[in-house]
Design a protein around this motif. Structure first.
Motif, PDB file in Angstrom:
ATOM      1  N   MET A 123      -3.672 -38.559 -26.544  1.00  0.00           N
ATOM      2  CA  MET A 123      -2.416 -38.499 -25.999  1.00  0.00           C
ATOM      3  C   MET A 123      -1.425 -37.308 -26.581  1.00  0.00           C
ATOM      4  O   MET A 123      -1.424 -37.015 -27.477  1.00  0.00           O
ATOM      5  CB  MET A 123      -1.458 -39.792 -26.541  1.00  0.00           C
ATOM      6  CG  MET A 123      -0.063 -39.855 -25.809  1.00  0.00           C
ATOM      7  SD  MET A 123       0.508 -41.393 -26.035  1.00  0.00           S
ATOM      8  CE  MET A 123       1.953 -41.547 -25.216  1.00  0.00           C
ATOM      9  N   VAL A 166       3.943 -38.771 -26.281  1.00  0.00           N
ATOM     10  CA  VAL A 166       4.428 -39.655 -27.554  1.00  0.00           C
ATOM     11  C   VAL A 166       6.094 -39.494 -27.452  1.00  0.00           C
ATOM     12  O   VAL A 166       6.623 -40.622 -27.447  1.00  0.00           O
ATOM     13  CB  VAL A 166       3.908 -39.039 -28.571  1.00  0.00           C
ATOM     14  CG1 VAL A 166       4.693 -39.681 -29.815  1.00  0.00           C
ATOM     15  CG2 VAL A 166       2.503 -39.257 -28.629  1.00  0.00           C
ATOM     16  N   TYR A 168       6.149 -40.996 -33.377  1.00  0.00           N
ATOM     17  CA  TYR A 168       5.218 -41.752 -33.467  1.00  0.00           C
ATOM     18  C   TYR A 168       5.141 -43.338 -33.486  1.00  0.00           C
ATOM     19  O   TYR A 168       4.319 -43.823 -33.130  1.00  0.00           O
ATOM     20  CB  TYR A 168       4.091 -41.371 -34.447  1.00  0.00           C
ATOM     21  CG  TYR A 168       3.726 -39.832 -34.364  1.00  0.00           C
ATOM     22  CD1 TYR A 168       2.807 -39.483 -33.472  1.00  0.00           C
ATOM     23  CD2 TYR A 168       4.369 -38.903 -35.473  1.00  0.00           C
ATOM     24  CE1 TYR A 168       2.535 -38.126 -33.410  1.00  0.00           C
ATOM     25  CE2 TYR A 168       3.759 -37.581 -35.396  1.00  0.00           C
ATOM     26  CZ  TYR A 168       2.938 -37.148 -34.486  1.00  0.00           C
ATOM     27  OH  TYR A 168       2.920 -35.563 -34.445  1.00  0.00           O
ATOM     28  N   ALA A 178       5.207 -45.233 -30.141  1.00  0.00           N
ATOM     29  CA  ALA A 178       3.740 -44.880 -29.732  1.00  0.00           C
ATOM     30  C   ALA A 178       2.873 -45.905 -30.032  1.00  0.00           C
ATOM     31  O   ALA A 178       1.931 -46.374 -29.411  1.00  0.00           O
ATOM     32  CB  ALA A 178       3.353 -43.513 -29.651  1.00  0.00           C
ATOM     33  N   VAL A 225      -0.469 -44.836 -28.293  1.00  0.00           N
ATOM     34  CA  VAL A 225      -1.377 -44.178 -29.190  1.00  0.00           C
ATOM     35  C   VAL A 225      -2.078 -45.363 -30.089  1.00  0.00           C
ATOM     36  O   VAL A 225      -1.460 -46.196 -30.787  1.00  0.00           O
ATOM     37  CB  VAL A 225      -0.580 -43.105 -30.246  1.00  0.00           C
ATOM     38  CG1 VAL A 225      -1.411 -42.806 -31.283  1.00  0.00           C
ATOM     39  CG2 VAL A 225      -0.394 -41.896 -29.542  1.00  0.00           C
ATOM     40  N   ASP A 257      -8.639 -39.298 -29.358  1.00  0.00           N
ATOM     41  CA  ASP A 257      -7.236 -38.995 -29.166  1.00  0.00           C
ATOM     42  C   ASP A 257      -6.719 -40.076 -29.989  1.00  0.00           C
ATOM     43  O   ASP A 257      -5.344 -40.237 -29.849  1.00  0.00           O
ATOM     44  CB  ASP A 257      -7.125 -39.026 -27.711  1.00  0.00           C
ATOM     45  CG  ASP A 257      -7.251 -40.487 -27.245  1.00  0.00           C
ATOM     46  OD1 ASP A 257      -7.864 -41.332 -27.897  1.00  0.00           O
ATOM     47  OD2 ASP A 257      -7.038 -40.791 -26.197  1.00  0.00           O
ATOM     48  N   HIS A 258      -6.957 -40.505 -31.175  1.00  0.00           N
ATOM     49  CA  HIS A 258      -6.468 -41.420 -32.036  1.00  0.00           C
ATOM     50  C   HIS A 258      -5.919 -40.761 -33.115  1.00  0.00           C
ATOM     51  O   HIS A 258      -6.037 -39.589 -33.539  1.00  0.00           O
ATOM     52  CB  HIS A 258      -7.467 -42.517 -32.710  1.00  0.00           C
ATOM     53  CG  HIS A 258      -7.778 -43.412 -31.495  1.00  0.00           C
ATOM     54  ND1 HIS A 258      -8.286 -44.539 -31.596  1.00  0.00           N
ATOM     55  CD2 HIS A 258      -7.879 -43.196 -30.067  1.00  0.00           C
ATOM     56  CE1 HIS A 258      -8.758 -45.022 -30.528  1.00  0.00           C
ATOM     57  NE2 HIS A 258      -8.465 -44.377 -29.387  1.00  0.00           N
ATOM     58  N   ASP A 298      -4.196 -36.350 -36.719  1.00  0.00           N
ATOM     59  CA  ASP A 298      -4.456 -36.294 -35.337  1.00  0.00           C
ATOM     60  C   ASP A 298      -6.079 -36.094 -34.896  1.00  0.00           C
ATOM     61  O   ASP A 298      -6.676 -34.959 -35.357  1.00  0.00           O
ATOM     62  CB  ASP A 298      -3.512 -35.453 -34.612  1.00  0.00           C
ATOM     63  CG  ASP A 298      -3.918 -35.506 -32.972  1.00  0.00           C
ATOM     64  OD1 ASP A 298      -4.750 -36.171 -32.625  1.00  0.00           O
ATOM     65  OD2 ASP A 298      -2.966 -34.610 -32.301  1.00  0.00           O
TER      66      ASP A 298
END
Length: 373
Positions: free
Chosen positions: A1, A6, A115, A118, A124, A169-170, A189
């Motif tokens: 993401m 975000v 974050y 998200a 996320v 993408d985590h 990331d």
């Protein structure tokens, strides 16, 4: 993401004030017994259930501990309902809830703004890389990530053997040793090209949990991804919640083990009655354990030695009782539980994970031994 996506989340996405905990728990349970139950075999064989995690997120599973006072009880119960069907999935829910817990407790407003919403809403997904640091704090291992302070952030390198609930993408929370200073805790990331995810050797269970070895090569971690510039005080603030949230895995698993014992009472009760552990006794043990966990979850920021000892003892009991419940479920089910298609054998494998995931049974015993009498 993307970072743009975000930061585009509204403050409403972050709020838990509009979340009816009872309705959220009912929906989480419904998703577990319908959709998740159909996925358990695939998850056990290595499928990562991203779409299901998003469904649980939509139901509120990862923001039940965002209300005023940060209550943990509802979040633990949410994971318990998932674990009644699949402890691998409950472990992923724990990873996500713990990522949210880190952000809840961080004093870095920039990290929270970018974050927390998200992670809490599942936009996320991510995990918690505290297995190595939790061991390092008690002299079992040394910190495997090393960092150096640079303009605007840190440069980090190292290898972590196991981090869960990850994907390309985590995000995950990690602690790294700092040259010339105290350890630092920050978000990492997985989409950064300096981060490489390496598949792990197949496990006895938990292959569907997005668990990878992580290699970090000269990664720049900006200040707005730092959870705490001094990790140790931060860990002491959030450690009780970190550990108590794991109880959700145990509670749900034990509930299902009791259910399996009861399911075979009709055909096998005439002989199962000679076994030392009966479902009613196991249910009493579970009820006492749940009561203690719920009591402790009311005050996760209690700093007293007595409270911390109770938290560690409760987590130890959760792991030991998980193994005991799964073991006795297998004895009650007999050969019908020993076939590959039976959930009984899966529960036995999952129970050992509850007992060995950090903090493991042996570390918990070490921790209790080091506490003042």
């Amino acid at each position: 993401m993307s970072l743009t996506a975000v930061t585009a989340l509204s403050p409403h996405d972050l709020s838990a004030s509009d979340l009816d905990a009872g309705a959220a728990l009912a929906e989480i349970g419904k998703i577990a017994v319908t959709d998740l139950s159909a996925w358990t075999r695939a998850i056990d064989e290595g499928t990562y259930p991203a779409s299901l995690l998003h469904r649980f997120a939509d139901a509120g599973a990862f923001r039940l501990h965002l209300a005023d006072g940060h209550p943990l009880g509802a979040a633990i119960e949410g994971m318990s309902r998932i674990s009644e069907v699949c402890t691998s999935s409950a472990f992923m829910a724990w990873c996500q809830n713990t990522l949210v817990w880190y952000l809840i407790n961080s004093q870095n407003a920039a990290a929270k703004a970018k974050y927390l919403a998200a992670a809490a809403t599942g936009h996320v997904l991510g995990g918690t890389a505290l297995s190595n640091p939790m061991k390092s704090f008690f002299g079992i291992e040394t910190l495997k990530l090393k960092g150096t302070r640079v303009d605007g952030g840190y440069r980090v390198k190292g290898i972590l053997p196991w981090v869960s609930n990850l994907g390309p993408d985590h995000f995950f929370g990690a602690i790294f040793a700092l040259e010339g200073g105290e350890p630092v805790m920050a978000l990492i990331d997985c989409a950064d090209p300096a981060v490489t995810l390496k598949p792990c050797e197949p496990f006895l269970s938990m292959d569907g949990t997005g668990t990878y070895g992580v290699q970090v090569r000269d990664l720049f971690v900006p200040d707005d991804m730092v959870l705490a510039h001094e990790a140790m005080p931060f860990v002491k603030t959030m450690r009780a919640g970190f550990i108590l949230l794991q109880a959700g895995m145990a509670i749900g698993l034990i509930r299902d083990c009791i259910a399996m014992m009861r399911e075979v009472e009709g055909p096998l009760g005439h002989v199962n009655r000679f076994l030392d552990v009966q479902p009613d006794a196991m249910a009493e043990t579970l009820a006492a354990m749940e009561a203690e966990v719920n009591a402790l979850a009311q005050t996760p920021f209690d700093t007293s030695p007595d409270y911390w000892r109770r938290v560690v003892a409760a987590r130890l009991l959760a792991g030991e009782t998980s193994v005991e419940a799964a073991h006795n479920a297998m004895l009650h089910c007999g050969a019908r539980g020993y076939v590959r298609a039976s959930r009984c054998q899966r529960r036995l494998r999952e129970a050992y994970f509850v007992a060995i995931v950090t903090p493991a049974t042996k570390q918990l015993k070490l921790m209790l031994d080091q506490m003042p009498a």
